[in-house]
Each structure stands twice: as C-alpha cells, then as structure tokens.
Design an enzyme around this catalytic site. Sequence first.
Site, mmCIF file in Angstrom:
data_model
loop_
_atom_site.group_PDB
_atom_site.id
_atom_site.type_symbol
_atom_site.label_atom_id
_atom_site.label_comp_id
_atom_site.label_asym_id
_atom_site.label_seq_id
_atom_site.Cartn_x
_atom_site.Cartn_y
_atom_site.Cartn_z
ATOM 1 N N PRO A 163 0.815 -1.224 0.000
ATOM 2 C CA PRO A 163 0.000 0.000 0.000
ATOM 3 C C PRO A 163 0.846 1.271 0.000
ATOM 4 O O PRO A 163 0.329 2.362 -0.244
ATOM 5 C CB PRO A 163 -0.829 -0.116 1.285
ATOM 6 C CG PRO A 163 -0.289 -1.257 2.047
ATOM 7 C CD PRO A 163 0.561 -2.084 1.147
ATOM 8 N N GLU B 296 2.485 -7.543 8.721
ATOM 9 C CA GLU B 296 2.425 -6.077 8.847
ATOM 10 C C GLU B 296 3.277 -5.385 7.797
ATOM 11 O O GLU B 296 3.171 -4.195 7.573
ATOM 12 C CB GLU B 296 2.875 -5.639 10.241
ATOM 13 C CG GLU B 296 1.858 -5.894 11.317
ATOM 14 C CD GLU B 296 0.481 -5.322 10.966
ATOM 15 O OE1 GLU B 296 0.362 -4.095 10.883
ATOM 16 O OE2 GLU B 296 -0.453 -6.126 10.773
ATOM 17 N N ASP C 285 -10.557 1.194 -24.394
ATOM 18 C CA ASP C 285 -10.831 1.006 -22.965
ATOM 19 C C ASP C 285 -10.957 2.360 -22.279
ATOM 20 O O ASP C 285 -10.395 3.352 -22.747
ATOM 21 C CB ASP C 285 -9.659 0.276 -22.277
ATOM 22 C CG ASP C 285 -9.758 -1.239 -22.382
ATOM 23 O OD1 ASP C 285 -10.806 -1.745 -22.799
ATOM 24 O OD2 ASP C 285 -8.769 -1.905 -22.020
HETATM 25 N N1 ADE Z 1 -0.830 -5.145 -0.101
HETATM 26 C C1 ADE Z 1 -1.721 -4.796 0.840
HETATM 27 N N2 ADE Z 1 -2.492 -3.784 0.432
HETATM 28 C C2 ADE Z 1 -2.072 -3.471 -0.829
HETATM 29 C C3 ADE Z 1 -2.467 -2.501 -1.793
HETATM 30 N N3 ADE Z 1 -3.447 -1.627 -1.546
HETATM 31 N N4 ADE Z 1 -1.819 -2.477 -2.968
HETATM 32 C C4 ADE Z 1 -0.805 -3.320 -3.207
HETATM 33 N N5 ADE Z 1 -0.395 -4.258 -2.349
HETATM 34 C C5 ADE Z 1 -1.015 -4.336 -1.164
#
Ligand code: ADE
Length: 250
Positions: free
Chosen positions: A92, A119, A172
């Site tokens: 993330p 984590e 697309d």
């Molecule tokens: N791993 C956990 N959450 C993620 C996300 N939002 N994007 C990519 N990998 C992730």
Amino acid sequence: MDIHVLTLFPELFPGPLAVSVTGRALKQGLLRLHVRNIRDFAHDRHQVCDDYAYGGGPGMVMKPEPVAEAVEAAKATLGEKADQAPIVLLTPQGRPFTQKVGQELARSPALVLICGHYEGVDERVRERVATDEISIGDYVLTGGELAALVVIDAVARHVPGVLGNEESAATDSFAGGLLQYPQYTRPADYRGWLVPDVLLSGNHAEIARWRRHQSLLRTLLRRPDLLPRAELTKEDLRFLNEHGWAPQGP
Ligand code: ADE
C-alpha cells in the site's frame, strides 16, 4: 511475457487469471505464469518466513532472506531478460497503479512480483531487492496476492496479441486518459429504454463525435481529476470550456 509471482500462498494463482482473456493468453503462451512459494526459501526446518519487529510493536514482519532468495531464483531462470525485469513489491506504500503504469510494465519482457504479507516486509527488501513498489489503491489488503492478480490482468491487456481485434485496449476507459463513452447493443428498444438515435444513424463521423463528447462529459462529471493529464485536442478543450471546465494555470 514471463510473470514470476513470489508468494506465501501459491494456491491463489492462477485463480481468476485462468478464465476469459487472461486464461486464453495463458493457454496460448502469450503469458507465462511462474509461481514460487517464498516458504521454500526459508532457512530453518520449520520454514518460518516472519518474525517480530525490531523495536517492538504489533504484527509480524516478513523476513528478508526467503524473499531475497526467491527473487534470485526467479531471476536465475530469466537469463538475459533478468536485467530488464522490474522486481515489483506490492504494497500500500507503493506508487499508485494506473493504466499508464500497466502499459509501461507491459513493455518489459518479464516481471517479478513480490506479494507482501503480515504487517510488512523487512525494509531491506524494499531498498535492495525491489526495483519498484506498486499500490492498487488506498486501502490495505491482507496480502499482495489480490494486488498482483489485478496488476497481471491489467498488464496482460497491453501485451500484443492478448486482446482480439474486437477487444482493443485503445477504446478502454483511460485510453488517452479519459473514461469510455457509453456502450449499447441490441435491442434498440427495451421496455421503451431507447438507444440514442445517433448510434443507429450509420453516420460514422457523427457517431465518433458523439462518443468523444460523451467521453469528455463523463470524465468531467465523474473524474475531473483526470482531465489535466488527458490527451485533449483544441476541439476537446473548446467543448469542455462550453461545459464549464477550464484548465488550471500553473
Ligand atoms: N498489499 C496490501 N495492500 C495493498 C495494496 N493496496 N496495494 C498493493 N499491495 C497491497
């Protein structure tokens, strides 16, 4: 294209990639998916891949050795493609995944995708093993596997031959940075819900103009944030201006 996935849950692959457009690409060998279990690269008898965080705190951290060595094993099979293959950590904290990033990755002959878990992944993997970090959105998934599936699907659509003629990536949504125009098929009248006349007119120039305007309007209403980076002609800008949009100055 060779796609190497490194994961603690290899049973999640190919999963949804086995059907539809990507399933066909896998069968035809346009995409080759190589899935490795990171656990196979653990150093101890119990194949432990996580440990407590130095400095304390909740949650476990993915150990660096199994991940680094799984990447080395993947690269060893890539031969001369190894240097051209991005090593992508799904996290993330990565750069946002977009159509453009998908297109860019599709130009590589191979990809190595590392699915993080727990984590997080030991920082040394980010710093010294991964060459790219990608997030599929501002939310936290349990692991990188679903993100890897999303990335593979979106990248595959840009690999030559994966889409048939009738499924061109050029129309697309996000092609040219705009949302796609509305699509209709038969019947022309369903319960009195009518297909716009212009689409039945057979006038190709009019249809193209209508579609362009719909793309612009739809993007203006739903995703105005896309407009500053979209590929717009003078005529597009004039049309958007008429509908109240003006590009922001520097
Ligand atoms: N791993 C956990 N959450 C993620 C996300 N939002 N994007 C990519 N990998 C992730």
